[in-house]
Design an enzyme around this catalytic site. Sequence first.
Site, PDB file in Angstrom:
ATOM      1  N   HIS A  66      17.481  16.767   2.943  1.00  0.00           N
ATOM      2  CA  HIS A  66      18.512  16.238   2.042  1.00  0.00           C
ATOM      3  C   HIS A  66      19.158  14.993   2.637  1.00  0.00           C
ATOM      4  O   HIS A  66      19.409  14.920   3.842  1.00  0.00           O
ATOM      5  CB  HIS A  66      19.576  17.297   1.738  1.00  0.00           C
ATOM      6  N   ASP A  68      22.107  13.834   1.291  1.00  0.00           N
ATOM      7  CA  ASP A  68      23.562  13.915   1.130  1.00  0.00           C
ATOM      8  C   ASP A  68      24.208  14.512   2.374  1.00  0.00           C
ATOM      9  O   ASP A  68      23.593  15.289   3.115  1.00  0.00           O
ATOM     10  CB  ASP A  68      23.942  14.708  -0.120  1.00  0.00           C
ATOM     11  N   ASP A  99      22.824  16.451  10.620  1.00  0.00           N
ATOM     12  CA  ASP A  99      22.605  17.202   9.373  1.00  0.00           C
ATOM     13  C   ASP A  99      22.530  16.263   8.181  1.00  0.00           C
ATOM     14  O   ASP A  99      23.497  16.088   7.474  1.00  0.00           O
ATOM     15  CB  ASP A  99      23.742  18.214   9.201  1.00  0.00           C
ATOM     16  N   GLU A 133      22.212  19.086  -1.554  1.00  0.00           N
ATOM     17  CA  GLU A 133      22.099  20.295  -0.747  1.00  0.00           C
ATOM     18  C   GLU A 133      23.471  20.737  -0.267  1.00  0.00           C
ATOM     19  O   GLU A 133      23.767  21.927  -0.209  1.00  0.00           O
ATOM     20  CB  GLU A 133      21.179  20.057   0.453  1.00  0.00           C
ATOM     21  N   GLU A 134      24.316  19.764   0.060  1.00  0.00           N
ATOM     22  CA  GLU A 134      25.646  20.082   0.567  1.00  0.00           C
ATOM     23  C   GLU A 134      26.634  20.401  -0.556  1.00  0.00           C
ATOM     24  O   GLU A 134      27.742  20.855  -0.289  1.00  0.00           O
ATOM     25  CB  GLU A 134      26.192  18.914   1.406  1.00  0.00           C
TER      26      GLU A 134
END
Length: 376
Positions: A66, A68, A99, A133-134
């Site tokens: 991801h 984001d 991340d 995703e977040e």
Amino acid sequence: MNPTLELACELIRRNSTTPDDAGCQELMIARLERIGFTVERMRFGEVDNFWARRGSDSPTLCFAGHTDVVPTGPLTAWHSDPFEPVERDGHLFGRGAADMKASLAAFVTAIEDFVAGHPDHKGSIALLVTSDEEGVAVHGTRAVVETLAARGETFDWCIVGEPTSARQFGDTIKNGRRGSLSGKLTVKGVQGHIAYPHLARNPVHLLAPALAELAAIRWDEGNAHFPPTSWQVSNIHGGTGATNIIPGTVEVQFNFRFSTEQTADGLKNAVHSLLDRHGLDYELEWNLSGNPFLTATGDLIAAIETAVKDVTGIMPELNTSGGTSDGRFIKDVCREVVEFGPLNATIHKVNECVAVEDVPKLSEIYRRTLASLLAR
């Protein structure tokens, strides 16, 4: 600068606070198209996704991640601009460094290096990348997987680039995740004056024995791959804020993290049965975030374990701890799913960072895994 570090810095500079991609995917797409990938952009709502593939035969190794990132939090707490990558004390700082922009950069450079050495590799290489995703995770990987499934497209192996390392880089591969099932329970009573309880029915008191029973249940013993199923209350709210009113309702939010010993339907039925036995007047809304998944053995685990050990000198542990990931969606179209990435000690924190020396190592691990599975 190392090519993987350079690309990671370019990605960090883009403020891709969820669900905004901020151009990260186009940066990746341009490089993938140059080495023969066919790219399908999939935008759902405000979310950017892409599915890229090189080759049309099986087996297929997919990299998933991801672009984001979570919000920065207070900027004054950061040592430097979170969207201006800074190298300091052997670490690369910036929101998304761990991340998961280091992993995204490592995906791209690992694939570039592998294709340069193996232009006629076996099978196919794929990437599935989202900017959701977040956040709510509805229009991201889930939507892409549903699109792939609808047209009968599946793949054999998938590496999700989540930051899995716990104490030192390379120590952990996630080979599964627990399921997550949340409930929003509203128990109804009768509101009244607190001095006249005989004229009211206090829903907090009515619910308390049922809550105590739920908290005391040993749902299962877990198994070789998963810890026991856990039930936890996350929020309780009742009343108006006044001290002289018996509330008319109480609302409780709770969550199951469950192993492969349970099913979502089985847990739902158990909770409803218990609440009914206590004679409660209630409403209960459920939200299944994902079912558990497990890759116990297989070619992918063997390949990535060997690659990690050869690059880091560490034999990684396989475990299923932690929260949910997009692997919960990918498992529906993929036979073997694992997660591997950098240290997770600073993710979602201010001054998020990744060790500079770990970033090129991550790319090399991905490249070696590719070579083990797809080199002729």
